[in-house]
Design a protein around this motif. Sequence first.
Motif, short mmCIF file in Angstrom:
data_model
loop_
_atom_site.label_atom_id
_atom_site.label_comp_id
_atom_site.label_asym_id
_atom_site.label_seq_id
_atom_site.Cartn_x
_atom_site.Cartn_y
_atom_site.Cartn_z
N PRO C 5 0.82 -1.20 0.00
CA PRO C 5 0.00 0.00 0.00
C PRO C 5 0.87 1.26 0.00
CG PRO C 5 -0.51 -1.43 1.87
CD PRO C 5 0.68 -1.99 1.23
N ARG C 6 0.36 2.30 -0.61
CA ARG C 6 1.01 3.61 -0.53
C ARG C 6 0.06 4.52 0.25
NH1 ARG C 6 3.21 6.04 -5.71
NH2 ARG C 6 1.00 6.00 -6.27
N ILE C 7 0.56 5.03 1.33
CA ILE C 7 -0.31 5.76 2.26
C ILE C 7 0.25 7.16 2.49
CG2 ILE C 7 -1.13 5.82 4.67
CD1 ILE C 7 -1.02 2.71 4.52
N VAL C 8 -0.64 8.14 2.50
CA VAL C 8 -0.21 9.49 2.84
C VAL C 8 -0.54 9.73 4.31
CG1 VAL C 8 -0.64 11.96 2.50
CG2 VAL C 8 -0.39 10.45 0.53
N GLY C 9 0.45 10.17 5.06
CA GLY C 9 0.23 10.52 6.46
C GLY C 9 0.28 12.03 6.60
N ILE C 10 -0.70 12.60 7.27
CA ILE C 10 -0.63 14.04 7.53
C ILE C 10 -0.53 14.19 9.05
CG2 ILE C 10 -1.68 16.29 7.11
CD1 ILE C 10 -3.22 15.12 4.80
N LEU C 11 0.58 14.78 9.50
CA LEU C 11 0.87 14.80 10.94
C LEU C 11 1.01 16.23 11.44
CD1 LEU C 11 1.40 11.84 10.32
CD2 LEU C 11 3.61 12.02 11.44
N CYS C 12 0.50 16.45 12.63
CA CYS C 12 0.69 17.78 13.20
C CYS C 12 2.12 17.91 13.69
CB CYS C 12 -0.31 18.06 14.32
SG CYS C 12 0.26 17.64 15.97
N ASN C 13 2.63 19.11 13.63
CA ASN C 13 4.03 19.36 13.93
C ASN C 13 4.40 19.05 15.37
OD1 ASN C 13 6.63 20.76 13.24
ND2 ASN C 13 5.95 22.10 14.89
N TRP C 14 3.51 19.35 16.30
CA TRP C 14 3.92 19.39 17.70
C TRP C 14 3.92 18.05 18.39
CZ3 TRP C 14 6.33 23.65 18.59
CH2 TRP C 14 6.02 24.77 17.81
N CYS C 15 2.89 17.28 18.14
CA CYS C 15 2.84 15.98 18.81
C CYS C 15 3.21 14.86 17.86
CB CYS C 15 1.45 15.73 19.39
SG CYS C 15 1.13 16.75 20.81
N SER C 16 2.40 14.68 16.84
CA SER C 16 2.53 13.45 16.06
C SER C 16 3.81 13.43 15.22
CB SER C 16 1.30 13.28 15.17
OG SER C 16 0.16 13.29 15.99
N ARG C 35 3.95 7.91 3.81
CA ARG C 35 4.75 9.07 3.42
C ARG C 35 4.12 10.31 4.03
NH1 ARG C 35 5.39 6.88 -2.72
NH2 ARG C 35 6.53 5.01 -2.08
N VAL C 36 4.94 11.07 4.70
CA VAL C 36 4.37 12.04 5.62
C VAL C 36 4.41 13.48 5.13
CG1 VAL C 36 4.78 13.10 7.88
CG2 VAL C 36 4.75 10.62 7.64
N ALA C 53 -5.15 13.32 -1.74
CA ALA C 53 -4.27 12.17 -1.58
C ALA C 53 -4.85 10.94 -2.26
CB ALA C 53 -4.03 11.90 -0.10
N PHE C 54 -6.14 10.71 -2.07
CA PHE C 54 -6.76 9.55 -2.74
C PHE C 54 -6.68 9.71 -4.24
CE2 PHE C 54 -9.11 8.84 1.37
CZ PHE C 54 -8.51 7.62 1.64
N GLN C 55 -6.92 10.93 -4.68
CA GLN C 55 -6.91 11.18 -6.12
C GLN C 55 -5.52 10.93 -6.71
OE1 GLN C 55 -7.30 15.21 -7.31
NE2 GLN C 55 -8.90 14.72 -8.78
N GLU C 56 -4.50 11.25 -5.93
CA GLU C 56 -3.14 11.06 -6.42
C GLU C 56 -2.70 9.61 -6.33
OE1 GLU C 56 -1.13 13.12 -8.06
OE2 GLU C 56 -2.78 14.57 -8.02
N GLY C 57 -3.56 8.74 -5.85
CA GLY C 57 -3.22 7.33 -5.85
C GLY C 57 -2.92 6.72 -4.49
N ALA C 58 -3.18 7.47 -3.43
CA ALA C 58 -2.94 6.88 -2.11
C ALA C 58 -3.97 5.79 -1.85
CB ALA C 58 -3.03 7.95 -1.03
N ASP C 59 -3.53 4.70 -1.21
CA ASP C 59 -4.46 3.62 -0.86
C ASP C 59 -5.09 3.87 0.51
OD1 ASP C 59 -3.91 1.87 -3.17
OD2 ASP C 59 -1.91 1.79 -2.27
N GLY C 60 -4.49 4.78 1.25
CA GLY C 60 -5.02 5.10 2.56
C GLY C 60 -4.48 6.45 3.01
N VAL C 61 -5.18 7.08 3.95
CA VAL C 61 -4.70 8.35 4.49
C VAL C 61 -4.75 8.28 6.01
CG1 VAL C 61 -5.07 10.85 4.63
CG2 VAL C 61 -5.52 9.65 2.48
N LEU C 62 -3.61 8.58 6.61
CA LEU C 62 -3.51 8.57 8.07
C LEU C 62 -3.38 10.01 8.56
CD1 LEU C 62 -2.96 7.10 10.80
CD2 LEU C 62 -0.55 7.16 10.20
N LEU C 63 -4.31 10.42 9.40
CA LEU C 63 -4.20 11.74 9.99
C LEU C 63 -3.81 11.56 11.46
CD1 LEU C 63 -7.55 13.31 8.68
CD2 LEU C 63 -5.31 13.30 7.56
N ALA C 64 -2.87 12.34 11.94
CA ALA C 64 -2.53 12.20 13.36
C ALA C 64 -2.25 13.55 13.98
CB ALA C 64 -1.32 11.27 13.53
N GLY C 65 -2.77 13.73 15.17
CA GLY C 65 -2.57 14.97 15.91
C GLY C 65 -2.39 14.69 17.38
#
Lengths: 665, 382, 145
Positions: C5-16, C35-36, C53-65
């Motif tokens: 799988p190719r996954i895009v992760g979007i992470l907040c700067n301070w914690c995640s 990939r973050v 992200a999905f449109q660009e071909g990501a199989d999943g998206v992980l958001l973390a904060g």
Amino acid sequence: MASKIGVYVCHCGMNIAGTVDVPAVIEAAKAMPRVALSKEYKFACSDPGQEMIKQDIKAHGLDAIVVAACSPLMHEKTFRRAVEAAGLNPFLLSIANIREQGSWVTEDPAKATEKAKAIVAGAVFRAARQEPLEMRSVEIHRAALVVGGGIAGIQAALDLADSGIPTTLVERQPSIGGYMAMFDKTFPTLDCSACILTPKMTAVGQHENIKLMAYSEVESVSGFVGNFQVRIRRKAAYVDHTKCNGCGMCMEKCPYKAPSEFDQGLSQRRAIYVPFAQAVPNKPVIDPATCVRFKGKKCKTCIKFCEPGAIDFEQKDSVEEVTVGSIVVATGFQPMDAKKIPQLAYGRHPEVYTALEFERLNNAAGPTQGKILTKDGRVPQSVAILNCTGSRDTNYHEYCSRVCCMYALKYAHLIKEKLHEATVFDFYIDMRCFGKGYEEFYRRLQDEGVRFIRGKAAQVFGGKEYKAIANAAGFIDGLEDHQLVVQAEDSLLGKLIRVPVDMVVLTPAVEARADADEVGRKFLVSRGADGFFLEQHPKLAPVSTTNDGVYIAGACQGPKDIPDSVAQGSAAAGKALGLIARREVEVEGTTASVVDELCSGCKCCLTLCAYNAISFDADRHRSSINEVLCKGCGTCVASCPSSAIKAKHFTDEQIFAEIEGLMSM
Amino acid sequence: MDVATPFIEVANAIVEAGGKDLNLCYQCATCTGSCPWGYVEPLNIRQLIHLAQLGLEGYESEDLWKCTTCGTCKTRCPRGVGIIDLVRSIRMMIGETGLIPLTLRSALGSVRGDGNPWNGSRVERNRWAGPLQVPIFDKARTEYLLYGCCMASYDVRSRKIVEAAVRVLRAAGVTFGVMGQGEECCAESVRKIGEESLFERVAGSNIELFKAQGVEKIIVLSPHCYDAFKNDYPALGGKFQVVHIVEKIASLLLLDKLRLERPVKAKVTYHDPCYLGRHNNLFDPPRMILSKIPGLEFEEMYRARELSLCCGGGGGRMWMETKFGQRFSDLRIPEALAVGANVLATSCPYCVNMLQDSRLNLNKEEAIEVKDLTELVAESLV
Amino acid sequence: MSFEPRIVGILCNWCSYTGADLAGTSRMKYAPNVRVVRVMCSGRMDPTLVLKAFQEGADGVLLAGCHIGDCHYISGNLKTLRRIPLLKRVLVELGIEPERLRLEWVSASEGARYQGVVNEFVEQIRSLGPLDLEARRLPATASAS
Ligand SMILES: Cc1cc2nc3c(=O)[nH]c(=O)nc-3n(C[C@H](O)[C@H](O)[C@H](O)COP(=O)(O)OP(=O)(O)OC[C@H]3O[C@@H](n4cnc5c(N)ncnc54)[C@H](O)[C@@H]3O)c2cc1C
Ligand code: SF4
Ligand code: SF4
Ligand code: FES
């Protein structure tokens, strides 16, 4: 849009190159759109590494830079400076984190290389769309706040004040001093605690640059580095301290009593009280839970005896606001509740004491004037000290509390000194005597005849209980009902031993204060898994936090002894001073702004901002953002239905491009 | 003094056999200091662990079989070492060399052949249900499977407990049935003896049977069955909703489905079974139930709740001969008498048996009775 | 070859993001599939970023904060939390399994948690299989830059 991007892939010695095929990444980067040049380097952050980037910018006219190396949290600032020195706006730099989130977390070189390529592509795509931004500079307010008046906070406040910085010291209790004020002697030198602490406390009380706010708490903090606005609530003392002359008549005459917090409940104080004789400030407060006037009764004793007429039952809490440039949080620790360990009989047997109770029992100014006596007034013939009460224990606290071995030795000494005939047993797992003069102190105590038993005390029985449950095999000759039996395996003997004693002293773990969570939130300081405040870096930034301008000192950051607390207090003060000496700080211009033409005036954003930075211009029917208040979190940006808010350096276009890049490999 | 050379392969084998925490032990000795054997003939479990860390023998082979798996050490161990898992895996290794005590071998043989450790015949299982008119479990008509434990089927004293349970559950309108054919021992003790493969076989067959019959909820009388079903079976694919009779009674009382109105004139103290208390944290429900029985006076013993003294029947000890003077249950009777109790209540068929034996051996029939909590509840029904 | 799988992760700067870095400094190994993208706060996590992200071909998206209550900007993560249910409904409309989007709270000290979250999410996406939006004919929603 940038059209000549320079890409630099760092080996970081073997940290990156050991897993990632750097030349392959270089090659891949060459093929990425708008990349003009792609190079590798052993240590990009080194001076020659930075020099190379500067040269290239000038020689090749590069208009954006990508550095693939460690995390931006490590070196973004370093490379921004380099880029800026070469005449490029620092915001035209983009970092690809291929170490912390690449080579270090991936074992398979092929996969690590593939991931590195994607991360670089993300950074390259993003870099092309980054825009120059100006740093904003803000003036630093020449004043500081210290929260917590234990030894760490006292030290920090004095250092700041001595350097001429107006400092506000906020202490929750009626007096400063923290735990140190409760001790009789301090290890390993056995200095008298009051003798070394009292002068410092007095200095705080008299310092022209210190505004001491005891019996107060910080209610809220807003603003940012250099300009924090702090609201402080002073609890109603029901005594007008400007009139009170500290004569103490009120405390003598007040007929109502409650257990003394300072003496750990081993003595009584009045409803109107100062916690201890050397308190600073030495002005009493009335405890509404004990004073009968708050229960509708008509007592007037204190009013009658107070010559200056300072008693004021109409007094209310008051709130003050101060503006400071930096903050030192020094809120200390609390001892663990020993009742959580039922087998140690605390709370069930009167002769089982916590360490703090024993400190008071042993203190010349304490409930027994420093005589070590059992509750029924006997002189103990034997005392057992049990180390590691809830420390180094996954059931309670996994960490070592760092002071208990040493104060256990201190107690052993004090008992030996006062009661020459008494036998002292110390049950330990390992003796940890790591500080200066500590091992020497241990040796001295062995010489004084303390019996060290290697084995954690597993169980404490009351003498009477023990007799009721023991069978013939467990019979202990001469055991008296009022005594205790400590049971452990002496692991050096491989034998179960039972020691009858007259008194047991526990060493409850040093733990984060119950409200550390709430305090951390107020000051935006995060906490580690152990509950203590988290420093920015465990080795290199021990008193800084991830919140610029907020520093931590003392036992609120983790268990520590007095020398270390004082050192941190000074260190935090030094940091705060360093900040103030800069007079102004640069803050990133990465705020949000409203694109006027796109705003539809829907007002969706207005309630979203936690800092009230968004206002609505009714005439123009548009929102606008005050960039001084905006912190750049981007919450409004994500919520604007018209996409009319732009997060500088985190625009939709930039993030979209980064995603495209990440997915292009 | 002996000379020893570490044999690390053995240590590694113990870790692999399930003693995964072996290397975490830092030799603080809390375990030895906590073990109930300390009251009679100390068992140096700490040293046994250290020997295992170095792959050495050198403990008395008898020591290894002393552990009753009471869990006192385990719950106190500051390093969180699964000491009972260690004991199991060391026993497993010893078991492979055939050094299992004789009486245990016979109990294991009986489990293997007859599906119970008591040499009872399979047809006897759940026979008690007939005279009580307890139906065969049928998922359309009965909500719960009542799992009586081998004890109810093969031990006269325990039968009284199951009878009481049937009365109580009926009074509250709970629908339940027993398994018709093929049910076997829960095999909790089998596992603690170190016979992992036998455990897996027996447990597997129970799981298959329960699933085939559509069992979802099980009421058990023994904390040992409870522990096995709740904590061991899920790993083998058996995920059921398990309630101990004490939990069930407590919740029936809370929901007001059960009324305890007939006064029970007795001064009662309560013995926490290891597998209900320390192993599964059910300390409050039994006390809550006792507080609801009218007329009953309750007094705690010193060793209550987490401090409870093991009866000596766990970990396979039920089938081993314990020398006079070494029986934990013999210490418990005087302790109960010391707080003035005339009824020693508990909620485990093993505990009832062990304590009952001690009561008789110590000639205390006149002074004190041993009862299961369920029996007291049944007495209080109108 | 097995599906990676190719996954895009979007992470907040301070914690995640800091937590993810901590996993690195502690040399914890985990699946390389995420990939973050770093943003300042989870509050910035705009639904369009996810759709992009999905449109660009990501199989999943992980958001973390940051954990609730710990947001560096006080309450950004609460706003994100509230956006997710609606976004998941949109995903369903678009024929994307909602499990392909995950929101997690990872603090700066939870390197091990980040490792666990990534490994678990990668396995989940692996079992869902490739997204292959082409085949599902996603109407172009997120405007490409
Ligand atoms: C039993 C015992 C014996 C010890 N003996 C020794 C010894 O002999 N030698 C030695 O070197 N060390 C010793 N120590 C360690 C010593 O106590 C600590 O190093 C020291 O107290 C740490 O100081 P501190 O200022 O960080 O914290 P504290 O002493 O805990 O002081 C913190 C202060 O902050 C205040 N506060 C807390 N929260 C707030 C808030 N939200 N707002 C405002 N104010 C707040 C508290 O009221 C307190 O006054 C001992 C520790 C214990 C437990
Ligand atoms: S209590 Fe735990 S750590 Fe201590 S000796 Fe026993 S097994 Fe080891
Ligand atoms: S489980 Fe119980 S019997 Fe076994 S060693 Fe630990 S304390 Fe002793
Ligand atoms: S800063 Fe982490 S979620 Fe807001």
